[in-house]
Design a protein around this motif. Sequence first.
Motif, PDB file in Angstrom:
ATOM      1  N   PHE A  55       0.837  -1.208   0.000  1.00  0.00           N
ATOM      2  CA  PHE A  55       0.000   0.000   0.000  1.00  0.00           C
ATOM      3  C   PHE A  55       0.870   1.256   0.000  1.00  0.00           C
ATOM      4  CE2 PHE A  55      -4.612  -0.931   1.422  1.00  0.00           C
ATOM      5  CZ  PHE A  55      -4.682  -2.004   0.564  1.00  0.00           C
ATOM      6  N   VAL A  56       1.966   1.235   0.739  1.00  0.00           N
ATOM      7  CA  VAL A  56       2.889   2.386   0.749  1.00  0.00           C
ATOM      8  C   VAL A  56       3.428   2.641  -0.651  1.00  0.00           C
ATOM      9  CG1 VAL A  56       5.124   3.219   1.568  1.00  0.00           C
ATOM     10  CG2 VAL A  56       3.520   2.142   3.179  1.00  0.00           C
ATOM     11  N   ARG A  57       3.792   1.580  -1.344  1.00  0.00           N
ATOM     12  CA  ARG A  57       4.336   1.729  -2.697  1.00  0.00           C
ATOM     13  C   ARG A  57       3.280   2.251  -3.675  1.00  0.00           C
ATOM     14  NH1 ARG A  57       8.671  -2.933  -4.414  1.00  0.00           N
ATOM     15  NH2 ARG A  57      10.016  -2.783  -2.564  1.00  0.00           N
ATOM     16  N   ILE A  58       2.061   1.803  -3.516  1.00  0.00           N
ATOM     17  CA  ILE A  58       0.985   2.301  -4.372  1.00  0.00           C
ATOM     18  C   ILE A  58       0.807   3.803  -4.162  1.00  0.00           C
ATOM     19  CG2 ILE A  58      -1.516   2.236  -4.741  1.00  0.00           C
ATOM     20  CD1 ILE A  58      -1.365  -0.794  -4.107  1.00  0.00           C
ATOM     21  N   ALA A  59       0.814   4.230  -2.901  1.00  0.00           N
ATOM     22  CA  ALA A  59       0.652   5.659  -2.595  1.00  0.00           C
ATOM     23  C   ALA A  59       1.848   6.473  -3.084  1.00  0.00           C
ATOM     24  CB  ALA A  59       0.468   5.850  -1.090  1.00  0.00           C
ATOM     25  N   ASP A  60       3.057   5.968  -2.833  1.00  0.00           N
ATOM     26  CA  ASP A  60       4.260   6.704  -3.240  1.00  0.00           C
ATOM     27  C   ASP A  60       4.331   6.878  -4.748  1.00  0.00           C
ATOM     28  OD1 ASP A  60       5.015   6.999  -0.631  1.00  0.00           O
ATOM     29  OD2 ASP A  60       6.537   5.409  -0.662  1.00  0.00           O
ATOM     30  N   MET A  68      -3.237   4.433  -9.330  1.00  0.00           N
ATOM     31  CA  MET A  68      -4.640   4.479  -8.976  1.00  0.00           C
ATOM     32  C   MET A  68      -5.021   3.306  -8.083  1.00  0.00           C
ATOM     33  SD  MET A  68      -8.026   4.623 -11.396  1.00  0.00           S
ATOM     34  CE  MET A  68      -7.545   6.231 -12.002  1.00  0.00           C
ATOM     35  N   PHE A  69      -5.765   3.617  -7.026  1.00  0.00           N
ATOM     36  CA  PHE A  69      -6.309   2.591  -6.145  1.00  0.00           C
ATOM     37  C   PHE A  69      -7.812   2.794  -6.083  1.00  0.00           C
ATOM     38  CE2 PHE A  69      -7.757   0.594  -2.292  1.00  0.00           C
ATOM     39  CZ  PHE A  69      -6.960  -0.546  -2.177  1.00  0.00           C
ATOM     40  N   VAL A  70      -8.558   1.727  -6.365  1.00  0.00           N
ATOM     41  CA  VAL A  70     -10.020   1.790  -6.346  1.00  0.00           C
ATOM     42  C   VAL A  70     -10.518   1.131  -5.069  1.00  0.00           C
ATOM     43  CG1 VAL A  70     -12.164   1.256  -7.547  1.00  0.00           C
ATOM     44  CG2 VAL A  70     -10.071   1.715  -8.866  1.00  0.00           C
ATOM     45  N   ASN A 102      -5.785  10.762   4.385  1.00  0.00           N
ATOM     46  CA  ASN A 102      -5.159  11.821   3.581  1.00  0.00           C
ATOM     47  C   ASN A 102      -4.633  11.260   2.262  1.00  0.00           C
ATOM     48  OD1 ASN A 102      -3.406  10.369   5.293  1.00  0.00           O
ATOM     49  ND2 ASN A 102      -1.780  11.893   5.061  1.00  0.00           N
ATOM     50  N   PHE A 103      -5.585  10.858   1.395  1.00  0.00           N
ATOM     51  CA  PHE A 103      -5.233  10.288   0.103  1.00  0.00           C
ATOM     52  C   PHE A 103      -5.202  11.390  -0.954  1.00  0.00           C
ATOM     53  CE2 PHE A 103      -7.784   6.998   2.363  1.00  0.00           C
ATOM     54  CZ  PHE A 103      -6.777   6.072   2.571  1.00  0.00           C
ATOM     55  N   GLY A 104      -4.541  11.081  -2.059  1.00  0.00           N
ATOM     56  CA  GLY A 104      -4.495  12.014  -3.175  1.00  0.00           C
ATOM     57  C   GLY A 104      -5.535  11.675  -4.221  1.00  0.00           C
ATOM     58  N   GLU A 105      -5.416  12.317  -5.377  1.00  0.00           N
ATOM     59  CA  GLU A 105      -6.374  12.082  -6.457  1.00  0.00           C
ATOM     60  C   GLU A 105      -6.263  10.675  -7.027  1.00  0.00           C
ATOM     61  OE1 GLU A 105      -6.059  15.092  -9.402  1.00  0.00           O
ATOM     62  OE2 GLU A 105      -6.695  16.717  -8.057  1.00  0.00           O
ATOM     63  N   TRP A 106      -5.183   9.990  -6.706  1.00  0.00           N
ATOM     64  CA  TRP A 106      -4.986   8.621  -7.188  1.00  0.00           C
ATOM     65  C   TRP A 106      -5.933   7.629  -6.491  1.00  0.00           C
ATOM     66  CZ3 TRP A 106      -3.631   5.682  -3.018  1.00  0.00           C
ATOM     67  CH2 TRP A 106      -3.070   6.358  -1.925  1.00  0.00           C
ATOM     68  N   TYR A 107      -6.558   8.057  -5.408  1.00  0.00           N
ATOM     69  CA  TYR A 107      -7.435   7.191  -4.621  1.00  0.00           C
ATOM     70  C   TYR A 107      -8.877   7.466  -5.008  1.00  0.00           C
ATOM     71  CZ  TYR A 107      -9.395   4.934  -0.416  1.00  0.00           C
ATOM     72  OH  TYR A 107     -10.089   4.131   0.461  1.00  0.00           O
ATOM     73  N   ARG A 108      -9.578   6.427  -5.481  1.00  0.00           N
ATOM     74  CA  ARG A 108     -10.955   6.574  -5.940  1.00  0.00           C
ATOM     75  C   ARG A 108     -11.887   5.668  -5.137  1.00  0.00           C
ATOM     76  NH1 ARG A 108     -10.546   8.613 -11.257  1.00  0.00           N
ATOM     77  NH2 ARG A 108      -8.614   9.858 -11.294  1.00  0.00           N
TER      78      ARG A 108
END
Length: 311
Positions: A143-148, A152-154, A179-185
Amino acid sequence: MPIHRRGLLAGIGGGTAVGLAGCTALGGDDVDSGPEIAGETLTLSTTTSTYHTGLLDELNVAFEDRYGVTVDTVPQGTGAAIQTGRSGDSDVVMVHARSQEDEFMADGYGINRREIMFNDFIIIGDPDDPAEISGGDDAVEAFVRIADSESMFVSRGDDSGTHTRELEIWEEAGFEDGNFGEWYREAGGGMGEVVIQTGQRGGYTLADRGTYLSMSNESDLEIHVEGPVEDGPEILANPYGIFAINPEIHDTVDYGLAMAYIGFITSLEGQAIIEGYTVEGEQLFFPEALTEDPNFEQYVPEGWDGSDSNE
């Protein structure tokens, strides 16, 4: 207790005495010796994963045939399924979010909870794997790598059992404030819908293995991080529980029928159906109610003795 791939204990095919962490089907093979429930309708609120994988079709038909009753299944996310039980609109609840289940039990709305089966969660995603998590054995690090990488995470985003576990992993990864970014849907839908959306968008998601396997022909998503069924991290364990709605809280529920259903699901026959259910040769769920070391712990509200229900 660690979860590993295994076959059902030898009491189903063998004849070895096996303890039941629950109750057997009321009346056994002699239906006439049980309660008068023929012709009644049981309302079951449950998760989308148990419904859309087809498992409940197998279980419910067998139960209906045995007792001459009807099961009305209401598939929802775990949070919604529990709320349906809380309002007294279902007789029995089958879900997979222990923290929500324990709160429900502590509030006195549910009784006689039983462990029934497990599978696991997996992290799936685009075959190109932009976050480079494939083959890892640490869900939190994935999950850290996905955020870094801002891949996109659905998310289910629906207070389901899967969403609850996802948020627990994000919290371990340092995102406890959301505190997610726009990559988090947030999809706000069932697991099947999320798998399809993730495939269309080329991202990642957390899925239960059963739904992923049952939809293998509808998406090109790949498993990048395995759960404990394939010796992955225990944080991806996915146990399922079932419990009746407390008739002292809602006197309109059919408690006798609910307990007959729980008894059937945790019986040798019910557990064998779970053990034998496959999609394209893959087992989706693993029975948990049969054990050589049974735990008969009861989740009964404090101070409730059930005396009024026998009148």
